[in-house]
Enzyme design. Structure first.
Site, PDB file in Angstrom:
ATOM      1  N   LYS A   1       0.841  -1.198   0.000  1.00 47.15           N
ATOM      2  CA  LYS A   1       0.000   0.000   0.000  1.00 47.15           C
ATOM      3  C   LYS A   1       0.882   1.257   0.000  1.00 47.15           C
ATOM      4  O   LYS A   1       0.589   2.225  -0.699  1.00 47.15           O
ATOM      5  CB  LYS A   1      -0.937  -0.018   1.217  1.00 47.15           C
ATOM      6  CG  LYS A   1      -2.044  -1.062   1.074  1.00 47.15           C
ATOM      7  CD  LYS A   1      -2.828  -1.320   2.353  1.00 47.15           C
ATOM      8  CE  LYS A   1      -3.774  -2.507   2.157  1.00 47.15           C
ATOM      9  NZ  LYS A   1      -4.485  -2.921   3.370  1.00 47.15           N
TER      10      LYS A   1
ATOM     11  N   GLN B   1      -4.501  -1.809   9.640  1.00 52.26           N
ATOM     12  CA  GLN B   1      -4.373  -3.135   9.030  1.00 52.26           C
ATOM     13  C   GLN B   1      -4.907  -4.215   9.981  1.00 52.26           C
ATOM     14  O   GLN B   1      -4.505  -4.279  11.143  1.00 52.26           O
ATOM     15  CB  GLN B   1      -2.899  -3.399   8.682  1.00 52.26           C
ATOM     16  CG  GLN B   1      -2.660  -4.673   7.909  1.00 52.26           C
ATOM     17  CD  GLN B   1      -3.318  -4.673   6.526  1.00 52.26           C
ATOM     18  OE1 GLN B   1      -3.203  -3.720   5.774  1.00 52.26           O
ATOM     19  NE2 GLN B   1      -4.039  -5.740   6.205  1.00 52.26           N
TER      20      GLN B   1
ATOM     21  N   ASP C   1     -11.323   2.579   4.102  1.00 50.53           N
ATOM     22  CA  ASP C   1     -11.734   1.178   3.925  1.00 50.53           C
ATOM     23  C   ASP C   1     -13.258   1.029   3.948  1.00 50.53           C
ATOM     24  O   ASP C   1     -13.774  -0.061   3.703  1.00 50.53           O
ATOM     25  CB  ASP C   1     -11.137   0.302   5.033  1.00 50.53           C
ATOM     26  CG  ASP C   1      -9.745  -0.208   4.694  1.00 50.53           C
ATOM     27  OD1 ASP C   1      -9.487  -0.436   3.495  1.00 50.53           O
ATOM     28  OD2 ASP C   1      -8.923  -0.370   5.619  1.00 50.53           O
TER      29      ASP C   1
END
Ligand code: NAP
Length: 290
Positions: free
Chosen positions: A56, A100, A123
């Site tokens: 990422k 994460q 997200d």
């Protein structure tokens, strides 16, 4: 019956989309003087999570965006992590926040995900963003379903009036995918069925699918007898086997029956990070009023 099968090339499409995003980022920086910035939080040292976060970061740099990585030890408490999230929520130079998963067991993922500002929730896990998706007025779309929808659009695969069967009901893929496909508009307008481990006679349901989207985490689970002739099959599964990555679909057996299918790797996977970049740019735009 054998079909001319289109292989839905997520790697290639990702390159196209990332080039588009890079151009938009350059324009945005020129216009505002602000560089979109993603803050990534990594707690502990799970090897897969480290690879995901590194990918990422690299992807951000490649499109001209900033990323900052916060590495915290595995024994971090929930309070310590909440404190960091609050600081990042308040930091105007940070536009997107990514925590994460999975988190160590002393930390509730739900508590942390709920604490990320819905404006920086790239997200799309925050209840506000989930609710907006369901109401058909999304702010952010969750990266994996977003990538799948974009792929269907770019390959001009008609979804209106089609029967989309989603296999799997996770909060990350299955549920939001179904919620998106049932909306009005381009890349949606589908008749949607969701299946899971309690579904009876699963194959009789998956065989109804014009578009079958599979996210269950079981290697080669979907076999040729579960797929209708000419269906489009999207395989979200990433299963690490000795021989390498394998999807949830038995690709070799299924592909000849399909009109289009995603490979693993190189299908859905690369699009997920690409859509994260898109969401971070969107976050920067909305936070700067552009
Ligand atoms: P998950 O949270 O592991 O949930 C799996 C879902 O599949 C559950 O809804 C479960 O049903 C259902 N299921 C499991 N076994 C089944 C069976 N035998 N028959 C019918 N349904 C069954 O799923 P996820 O997080 O969405 O991940 C799924 C896969 O996608 C994994 O391989 C993951 O690595 C991959 N993934 C890939 C990406 C990407 O970027 N390409 C992103 C996210 C996930 P119940 O709810 O009834 O238990």
């Amino acid at each position: 019956m054998a079909f001319m099968t289109t292989i839905l090339n997520g790697k290639e499409l990702s390159q196209t989309l990332r080039a588009e995003i890079a151009e938009q980022v350059a324009d945005f920086i020129q216009e505002t003087g602000v560089t979109p910035c993603l803050a990534a939080i990594l707690v502990g040292d799970d090897p897969a999570s480290q690879v995901y976060v590194r990918n990422k970061e690299k992807a951000c740099a490649a499109v001209g965006m900033k990323s900052v990585l916060y590495r915290l030890p595995a024994e971090t408490t929930q309070e310590e992590l909440l404190k960091l999230v609050a600081e990042l929520n308040a930091d105007v130079s940070v536009h997107g926040i990514l925590c994460q998963l999975p988190l160590p067991k002393q930390i509730s993922e739900q508590v942390i995900l709920d604490a990320v500002s819905s404006e920086k929730d790239v997200d799309a896990f925050h209840p506000t963003n989930v609710g907006l998706i369901l109401q058909g007025r999304p702010h952010f779309l969750p990266c994996t379903p977003y990538g799948i929808q974009e792929m269907l659009k770019r390959y001009q695969i008609e979804t209106a009036g089609k029967h989309v069967v989603v296999l799997g009901r996770s909060d990350i893929v299955g549920k939001p995918m179904a919620a998106m496909m049932v909306q009005k508009g381009l890349g949606a307008d589908a008749t949607v069925t969701v299946c899971h481990s309690r579904t009876k006679d699963l194959a009789s349901v998956t065989r109804l699918a014009d578009i079958l989207i599979v996210a269950i985490g079981k290697p080669k689970f979907v076999t040729a007898d579960m797929v209708k002739d000419g269906a489009v099959v999207v395989d979200v599964g990433i299963n690490r086997m000795e021989a390498g990555l394998v999807g949830d679909v038995d690709f070799d057996a299924v592909q000849a029956k399909t009109s289009a299918i995603t490979p693993v790797p190189g299908g859905v996977g690369p699009l997920t990070i690409t859509m994260l970049l898109g969401n971070t740019l969107k976050a920067a735009r909305s936070q700067t009023g552009k």
